[in-house]
Write an enzyme that holds these catalytic residues in place. Sequence first.
Site, PDB file in Angstrom:
ATOM      1  N   LYS A   5      16.907   2.735   7.486  1.00  0.00           N
ATOM      2  CA  LYS A   5      17.868   2.150   6.716  1.00  0.00           C
ATOM      3  C   LYS A   5      18.089   3.127   5.637  1.00  0.00           C
ATOM      4  CE  LYS A   5      16.843  -1.368   3.820  1.00  0.00           C
ATOM      5  NZ  LYS A   5      17.665  -1.234   2.459  1.00  0.00           N
ATOM      6  N   ASN A   6      16.912   3.369   4.791  1.00  0.00           N
ATOM      7  CA  ASN A   6      17.125   4.087   3.533  1.00  0.00           C
ATOM      8  C   ASN A   6      17.217   5.540   3.343  1.00  0.00           C
ATOM      9  OD1 ASN A   6      16.887   1.557   2.677  1.00  0.00           O
ATOM     10  ND2 ASN A   6      14.639   1.880   1.755  1.00  0.00           N
ATOM     11  N   CYS A  30      19.229  -8.026  -8.411  1.00  0.00           N
ATOM     12  CA  CYS A  30      19.000  -8.623  -7.226  1.00  0.00           C
ATOM     13  C   CYS A  30      17.506  -9.472  -7.273  1.00  0.00           C
ATOM     14  CB  CYS A  30      18.783  -7.814  -5.810  1.00  0.00           C
ATOM     15  SG  CYS A  30      17.592  -6.771  -5.994  1.00  0.00           S
ATOM     16  N   ARG A  55      17.477  -3.948 -11.596  1.00  0.00           N
ATOM     17  CA  ARG A  55      18.140  -2.626 -10.846  1.00  0.00           C
ATOM     18  C   ARG A  55      18.914  -1.685 -11.581  1.00  0.00           C
ATOM     19  NH1 ARG A  55      16.766  -3.386  -5.360  1.00  0.00           N
ATOM     20  NH2 ARG A  55      17.115  -1.447  -5.034  1.00  0.00           N
ATOM     21  N   ASP A  87       7.958  -0.759  -0.610  1.00  0.00           N
ATOM     22  CA  ASP A  87       8.497  -1.832   0.246  1.00  0.00           C
ATOM     23  C   ASP A  87       7.412  -2.340   1.571  1.00  0.00           C
ATOM     24  OD1 ASP A  87      11.569   0.334   0.487  1.00  0.00           O
ATOM     25  OD2 ASP A  87      10.777  -1.097  -0.802  1.00  0.00           O
ATOM     26  N   ARG A 136      19.249  -7.435   7.163  1.00  0.00           N
ATOM     27  CA  ARG A 136      19.670  -6.130   6.137  1.00  0.00           C
ATOM     28  C   ARG A 136      19.055  -4.830   6.680  1.00  0.00           C
ATOM     29  NH1 ARG A 136      20.392  -6.691   0.091  1.00  0.00           N
ATOM     30  NH2 ARG A 136      21.251  -4.688   0.793  1.00  0.00           N
TER      31      ARG A 136
HETATM   32  C1  EPZ Z   1      15.236   2.413  -3.206  1.00  0.00           C
HETATM   33  O1  EPZ Z   1      15.869   1.797  -4.332  1.00  0.00           O
HETATM   34  C2  EPZ Z   1      15.140   2.004  -1.889  1.00  0.00           C
HETATM   35  N1  EPZ Z   1      16.496   1.362  -1.651  1.00  0.00           N
HETATM   36  C3  EPZ Z   1      14.244   0.634  -2.096  1.00  0.00           C
HETATM   37  O2  EPZ Z   1      14.164  -0.065  -0.831  1.00  0.00           O
HETATM   38  C4  EPZ Z   1      12.753   1.076  -2.762  1.00  0.00           C
HETATM   39  O3  EPZ Z   1      11.991  -0.007  -2.880  1.00  0.00           O
HETATM   40  C5  EPZ Z   1      13.023   1.999  -3.876  1.00  0.00           C
HETATM   41  O4  EPZ Z   1      13.817   3.158  -3.748  1.00  0.00           O
HETATM   42  C6  EPZ Z   1      11.637   2.395  -4.460  1.00  0.00           C
HETATM   43  O5  EPZ Z   1      11.114   3.222  -3.246  1.00  0.00           O
HETATM   44  C7  EPZ Z   1      17.261   2.223  -0.915  1.00  0.00           C
HETATM   45  O6  EPZ Z   1      17.053   3.353  -0.602  1.00  0.00           O
HETATM   46  C8  EPZ Z   1      18.944   1.986  -0.320  1.00  0.00           C
HETATM   47  P1  EPZ Z   1      14.477   3.436  -7.723  1.00  0.00           P
HETATM   48  P2  EPZ Z   1      16.436   2.352  -5.489  1.00  0.00           P
HETATM   49  O7  EPZ Z   1      15.817   3.779  -8.136  1.00  0.00           O
HETATM   50  O8  EPZ Z   1      17.093   3.540  -5.191  1.00  0.00           O
HETATM   51  C9  EPZ Z   1      14.171   1.581 -11.879  1.00  0.00           C
HETATM   52  C10 EPZ Z   1      14.284  -1.871   0.682  1.00  0.00           C
HETATM   53  O9  EPZ Z   1      13.455  -3.027   0.629  1.00  0.00           O
HETATM   54  N2  EPZ Z   1      15.244   2.201 -12.218  1.00  0.00           N
HETATM   55  O10 EPZ Z   1      13.482   4.563  -7.185  1.00  0.00           O
HETATM   56  O11 EPZ Z   1      17.314   1.244  -6.407  1.00  0.00           O
HETATM   57  C11 EPZ Z   1      14.591   0.324 -11.229  1.00  0.00           C
HETATM   58  O12 EPZ Z   1      14.725  -0.631 -11.674  1.00  0.00           O
HETATM   59  C12 EPZ Z   1      14.674  -1.356  -0.843  1.00  0.00           C
HETATM   60  O13 EPZ Z   1      14.499  -1.259   1.554  1.00  0.00           O
HETATM   61  C13 EPZ Z   1      16.023   2.408 -13.554  1.00  0.00           C
HETATM   62  O14 EPZ Z   1      15.268   1.811 -14.606  1.00  0.00           O
HETATM   63  O15 EPZ Z   1      14.911   2.638  -6.241  1.00  0.00           O
HETATM   64  C14 EPZ Z   1      13.349   0.170 -10.423  1.00  0.00           C
HETATM   65  O16 EPZ Z   1      12.283  -0.482 -11.302  1.00  0.00           O
HETATM   66  C15 EPZ Z   1      14.348  -2.380  -1.851  1.00  0.00           C
HETATM   67  N3  EPZ Z   1      17.034   3.081 -13.998  1.00  0.00           N
HETATM   68  C16 EPZ Z   1      12.602   1.626 -10.195  1.00  0.00           C
HETATM   69  O17 EPZ Z   1      13.363   2.398 -10.986  1.00  0.00           O
HETATM   70  C17 EPZ Z   1      17.648   3.828 -12.775  1.00  0.00           C
HETATM   71  O18 EPZ Z   1      18.554   4.349 -13.147  1.00  0.00           O
HETATM   72  C18 EPZ Z   1      12.720   2.066  -9.055  1.00  0.00           C
HETATM   73  O19 EPZ Z   1      14.209   2.236  -8.596  1.00  0.00           O
HETATM   74  C19 EPZ Z   1      17.161   3.807 -11.639  1.00  0.00           C
HETATM   75  C20 EPZ Z   1      15.772   3.125 -11.279  1.00  0.00           C
END
Ligand code: EPZ
Length: 419
Positions: free
Chosen positions: A22-23, A115, A120, A306, A398
């Site tokens: 998915k990701n 969420c 996020r 995850d 999802r």
């Molecule tokens: C991706 O989310 C995945 N989703 C998530 O999988 C996964 O948990 C996550 O990466 C971490 O591995 C998809 O790929 C669609 P991040 P993403 O940007 O891109 C903070 C699942 O279960 N952050 O690495 O949103 C954020 O709040 C999903 O399949 C900021 O503060 O993850 C979080 O605490 C859930 N500012 C941390 O970084 C930003 O601009 C990780 O976020 C961006 C992120």
Amino acid sequence: MDKLTIEGGVALRGSVRISGSKNAALPILLASILLDSPARFENIADLRDIRTTTRLLGVLGRPAHFDDGVVTVETGPLAPEAPYELVKTMRASVLVLGPLLARLGEARVAMPGGCAIGARPVDLHLSALEKMGARFDLEDGYIIGRCGRLRGAHIHFDFPTVGGTENLLMAAALAEGETVLENAAREPEVTDLARFLIKCGARIEGHGTSDIRIRGVDSLSGCTYRVMPDRIEAGTFLAAAGITDGDLILQDCPLEELDAATAKLIQMGMRIESTPEGVRARREEPGSPLRAADVTTRPYPGFPTDMQAQIMAMLCLAEGSSVITETIFENRFMHVQELVRMGADVRLSGHTAMVRGVARLTGAPVMASDLRASASLVLAGLAARGVTQVQRIYHLDRGYEHIEKKLEALGARIRREAE
Ligand code: EPZ
């Protein structure tokens, strides 16, 4: 809304094919916005988020068609707006920002909102794109982005954000000049996106490391691309073998991208080995207990956030006490109260969960709250004594393709019912 009814206590046996990631699929499909010609994507799982993504592409002027694991995306005049009713159901919609700015010089994306697992924010995406010449306003809950041709820049991420790295990879692919991403995410799904973009003609080096270099090109052409298997679905089935004392063969399992998770499962008393039929997962000996283990989630290649909820379900039944520390999201323990309702002994303190193993879990009606919490409750239900009803399993749909059919084929007593 549907629910899953599970009668626990069956040791799962047999082989299961792991679906496409998915990701990896979500950013790769949205990257088709960058292309000058049609593209074909294979090994695409039939998931709610995939359906949402194909609808979103249609709204943006890129007609997308999903059929039996294949998505084809046509070209056409682009529209700049990702509407709220789609974005609110799928945060990953924010990944249209980079491609729309690169192709159109304009983007209107509804603020994703938080969420269940946290706020996020997307501040790291926006500040990086501003360095490339984009300007952003916030109006009526929409992020409005505008730019001329994006310019290559030297960008350092405060946190190795997966989505931020993906947005910038796509933006930089068509920018003027060279972009360097420092402290970039190393997740395999980011690497899969880079491989897709390279196959379309992008010039990218260093993907999979913390330092990625992209030299912009003038155009990108469509191609046929097979998306990698889903390492988190695979990890979830490895956990299912362990928690039910079963013996599973996982076909198309990306074992090399699961090192941190498999190391922990082996430490807890599992045997995980590659065989000609696929990856075999079981306990050290039939009936041997699971051992407690401490787990801290980290950006890749560390233990994946995850998989945190899934391994917690296993540790609830392990011998001894475990400490789980969640360092990526601020609220990713929504599964804890539901596991406690099944008899688990878990205490929360900030980002840490103290898990004391118990002899057994008992089935109960429980509520899914987010994708991986739902998986954790299904795992607990498979091992619990009695019947568990997991409600609101649209969360599960999802990210897991026909999970009840896959589990039923492995011997689980599980069925989907309308709530
Ligand atoms: C991706 O989310 C995945 N989703 C998530 O999988 C996964 O948990 C996550 O990466 C971490 O591995 C998809 O790929 C669609 P991040 P993403 O940007 O891109 C903070 C699942 O279960 N952050 O690495 O949103 C954020 O709040 C999903 O399949 C900021 O503060 O993850 C979080 O605490 C859930 N500012 C941390 O970084 C930003 O601009 C990780 O976020 C961006 C992120």
